[in-house]
Design a protein around this motif. Structure first.
Motif, PDB file in Angstrom:
ATOM      1  N   TRP A 196       0.840  -1.211   0.000  1.00 14.24           N
ATOM      2  CA  TRP A 196       0.000   0.000   0.000  1.00 14.24           C
ATOM      3  C   TRP A 196       0.877   1.263   0.000  1.00 14.24           C
ATOM      4  CZ3 TRP A 196      -5.059   0.419  -0.845  1.00 14.24           C
ATOM      5  CH2 TRP A 196      -5.677   1.651  -0.593  1.00 14.24           C
ATOM      6  N   ASN A 197       1.955   1.210   0.765  1.00 13.80           N
ATOM      7  CA  ASN A 197       2.837   2.384   0.847  1.00 13.80           C
ATOM      8  C   ASN A 197       3.450   2.703  -0.515  1.00 13.80           C
ATOM      9  OD1 ASN A 197       2.221   2.420   3.513  1.00 13.80           O
ATOM     10  ND2 ASN A 197       4.083   1.341   4.153  1.00 13.80           N
ATOM     11  N   GLU A 198       3.819   1.648  -1.252  1.00 11.22           N
ATOM     12  CA  GLU A 198       4.397   1.855  -2.588  1.00 11.22           C
ATOM     13  C   GLU A 198       3.368   2.478  -3.526  1.00 11.22           C
ATOM     14  OE1 GLU A 198       7.618   1.180  -3.760  1.00 11.22           O
ATOM     15  OE2 GLU A 198       7.978   1.026  -1.605  1.00 11.22           O
ATOM     16  N   PHE A 199       2.114   1.987  -3.434  1.00 12.93           N
ATOM     17  CA  PHE A 199       1.048   2.550  -4.294  1.00 12.93           C
ATOM     18  C   PHE A 199       0.937   4.053  -4.026  1.00 12.93           C
ATOM     19  CE2 PHE A 199      -1.513  -1.685  -3.845  1.00 12.93           C
ATOM     20  CZ  PHE A 199      -0.634  -2.309  -4.708  1.00 12.93           C
ATOM     21  N   GLU A 200       0.953   4.376  -2.712  1.00 17.73           N
ATOM     22  CA  GLU A 200       0.781   5.787  -2.334  1.00 17.73           C
ATOM     23  C   GLU A 200       1.959   6.629  -2.823  1.00 17.73           C
ATOM     24  OE1 GLU A 200      -2.029   6.355   1.551  1.00 17.73           O
ATOM     25  OE2 GLU A 200       0.021   5.661   1.913  1.00 17.73           O
TER      26      GLU A 200
END
Lengths: 549, 170
Positions: free
Chosen positions: A131-135
């Motif tokens: 999720w952090n990478e997507f953000e």
């Protein structure tokens, strides 16, 4: 009209936030990921819950290991990408939309990692979505061929298969690990019981093996429904009932209805609580259990057809659907909700209502019967009457002269004539013989839907008896609702026996002529009563048209 | 030009006022099946006449309500197959109408099952509707007779074409 000046790109993070909030519960998300293991042909699925090393012992990490067919890097990419291609799904697949792993995984955790290989000659490969990478990248990205770290311990003794690791759990899902263990074990036992029983699938939670929990106890339901004694489960239909959902696509529901034991029957033995617990006879477990491709989707729902009350505690109905039904049941992504059309529900109601209604009647009936296994409910019902009415004899009361004449002897002198005019079928003669000496006898059925009929007893005394039809609605709806041996039963029994004796007494004046007139009277009364009692279920609109013929 | 109408009957029994279980069906524009019963007052010819009365007839009404098919939209023939119940005394006459309706219910259920059988190659829907009294729900005798009646209807209807070998594959 399509306008060129409109935004073309989807707002990725908003879409992903929507996907991770489909409404998964913790266990529904895990079971959705386990579905993938079953699709991959796994024979063993092991779930490990790692807990935080602090007092609360909340879940830190969830690992799902299967020995299925495994994936190569490209297949792992497909599995982690949004909307996996449908061509990968067989007809009976548990997968449907290609969102399961991502939506279920991301609903629980910020990081979803997959480690897999297709055979033992290959190296294990790992891919991750975060999720952090997507953000950070504002892009849906899959990090591939990542180095395998401490997860290596789960790869020991695993030839091929897949491991899914959920890390960095969302706060809402950081429940106590022991509690999670209990929830998952119980839920998996019922959700996947068909796979455990039929395919010998082994599921374990932290090495604790899950036992299959069939909510219908089908294996124990060998007896016929008519033999229900409240002690063993029975199946309503001999063959499962098939209800079409869509004829063109050959979509159908296969329905099985089971009536579980009635705990009060075990009261005398002190086993009431034990039986209640064994069969889970609680309000929330009443009703329909809906399966798609053998996997439980919904449990204990009423579909608006069952009222949750004591008498329906033992009612369990299984509905089996397959992938052909998908377009007609609105199955949701998380596979926990589905909706039937009104047409289907109407058909389902037609088929299952006779079962549900009978189940409601049976609860008090088996309680009344209690431990007296050798007697039928009807025997118990009329026991007291038969004692009280044993010595009563027929009389003829003349309204003109007001004379009362005993007519038993008259009947005896014309016994052959009576036997001719009041013929009795062989099966009924057997019933009379079994109950020799009784004056009120309930039999399976009488000709042409008759409610009652006079007859001559099988003993040497040639006493007049009365036969009551258990098939007549007066018996099922009135008699069987009464407490056995109650005054109401005795009075009704006395009424029918006296009518039978009066009929035979008066008929003795001219048996061949009067027997026919009385038969006509009984036929008319029986018919009218039957119609009257059935009225509420005889409201079918076709009736009017046929009556006009 | 005068319109020519045609009716063909298979035996004199059709004209007799016996009790029957019958099946009405059409194949075009869609496969539609209707199961009904009739007593001995007007027999099946009288019953058929009721069904064909626009606006009142149940078959016509059900075709419209359930399948959105109007009488004018039915192409080809409306067929009727009837099973004479004269050999079953407990299913004949007005007094045994509840028994006959129970049989009708079981026949209807069977033909609904057959509509999703592998041997059915032309899809059809059963549009009739019947409810039975509770006491008939497990009547093994009527279930057995209903299987015989349903198999007879199924074999005579065109929904299976040549594939039907006397055994329904569910």
């Amino acid at each position: 009209m399509y306008r060129n000046d409109r935004e073309v790109e989807l707002p990725l993070m908003r879409v992903l936030t929507g996907i991770r909030n489909f409404g998964y519960t913790f266990q529904a998300a895990i079971f959705d990921i386990m579905d993938n293991s079953i699709v991959a042909g796994a024979k063993r699925i092991s779930v490990f819950i790692e807990a935080e090393e602090v007092a609360t012992k909340n879940m830190k990490k969830i690992i799902i290991v299967d020995d299925g067919c495994g994936m190569n890097l490209d297949e792992m990419y497909n599995a982690l990408f949004l909307g996996s291609p449908t061509s990968n799904y067989d007809d009976n697949s548990l997968s449907k939309y290609g969102f399961g792993l991502k939506s279920a995984g991301l609903s629980l955790a910020n990081t979803v990692a997959v480690i897999s290989r297709k055979n033992r000659n290959e190296n294990w490969k790992k891919s991750v979505i975060s999720w952090n990478e997507f953000e950070q990248m504002n892009q849906y990205v899959v990090d591939e061929d990542v180095e395998i770290g401490e997860e290596e311990k789960y790869l020991e003794n695993l030839g091929e298969g897949t491991i899914v690791i959920l890390e960095d759990l969302l706060n809402i899902n950081r429940i106590n690990a022991d509690k999670a263990h209990v929830i998952l074990k119980k839920g998996a036992g019922i959700t996947f019981h068909r796979f455990i029983e039929e395919d010998k699938l082994v599921i374990s939670i932290n090495k604790d093996e899950v036992e299959a929990a069939d909510p219908l106890f089908c294996e124990l339901s060998g007896n016929e429904f008519s033999k229900y004694n409240g002690r063993e489960p029975v199946s309503f239909w001999k063959k499962d009932c098939i209800i079409p959902i869509n004829a063109e696509k050959k979509a159908k529901a296969v329905v099985k209805a089971i009536l579980l034991p009635c705990p009060p029957v075990y009261e005398k033995e002190g086993k009431k609580t034990e039986i209640n617990k064994k069969y889970g006879l609680t309000k929330q477990n009443i009703g329909f259990y809906i399966y798609r491709n053998r996997r439980l989707i919904k449990q204990g729902v009423t579909l608006g057809l069952i009222t949750r009350r004591q008498e329906t505690y033992p009612v369990r109905i299984r509905i089996d659907l397959d992938s052909r039904c998908d377009s007609f049941i609105n199955l949701d992504v998380k596979k926990t909700e589905l909706y039937f059309t009104d047409d289907f529900l109407e058909k389902l109601s037609e088929r299952v209502m006779p079962f549900i209604n009978r189940a409601v009647e049976l609860w008090p009936e088996v309680q009344k019967k209690g431990g007296e296994e050798n007697k039928t409910v009807s025997d118990l019902l009329h026991d007291r009457s038969n004692k009280l009415l044993e010595k009563i004899s027929p009389v003829d009361c003349d309204p003109q002269t007001l004379e009362i004449k005993q007519v038993q002897k008259e009947i005896e002198t014309k016994i052959e004539q009576f036997k001719k005019e009041y013929p009795t079928e062989k099966n009924i003669i057997d019933e009379i013989r079994k109950r020799n000496g009784k004056r009120v006898i309930a039999v399976d059925d009488l000709e042409n839907g008759m409610l009652w009929k006079p007859s001559i007893g099988d003993d040497d005394s040639n006493k007049v008896i009365v036969l009551l039809s258990r098939a007549h609605p007066f018996y099922t709806k009135i008699y069987q609702k009464l407490v056995p041996g109650s005054d109401a039963v005795v009075v009704l029994d006395a009424l029918f026996l006296n009518m039978a004796m009066a009929e035979m007494g008066i008929s003795s004046l001219d048996v061949s002529k009067l027997a026919k007139i009385f038969k006509r009277l009984r036929q008319s009364v029986s018919y009218q009563l039957s119609n009257f009692i059935d009225l509420k279920i005889e409201s079918d609109e076709e009736t009017g048209v046929d009556e006009a013929d | 030009m005068k319109q020519i109408e045609q009716i063909t009957i298979s035996s004199p029994d059709v004209g007799r006022c016996n009790s029957f279980i019958y099946c009405l069906y059409i194949t075009d524009p869609e496969g539609v099946v209707y199961i009904g019963e009739t007593g001995a007052r007007n027999g099946i010819l009288g019953r058929l006449s009721n069904h064909m009365t626009k606006g009142e007839g149940t078959f016509i009404r059900k075709c419209y309500e359930r399948k959105n098919i109007n009488l004018d939209e039915i192409n080809g023939n409306i067929h009727m197959i009837a099973f004479n119940l004269k050999e079953y005394p407990d299913l004949c006459g007005d007094v045994n109408r509840p028994n006959r309706r129970a049989l009708e219910y079981f026949v209807q259920n069977k033909l609904e099952e057959y509509s999703v059988a592998e041997s059915t190659i032309i899809p059809y829907d059963v549009v009739s509707w019947v409810r039975i009294a509770q006491r008939f729900a497990l009547n093994e005798n009527y279930i057995r007779i209903a299987e015989e009646v349903a198999d007879t209807f199924y074999a005579k209807m065109p929904f299976t074409k040549n594939l039907f070998s006397g055994k329904v594959c569910l």
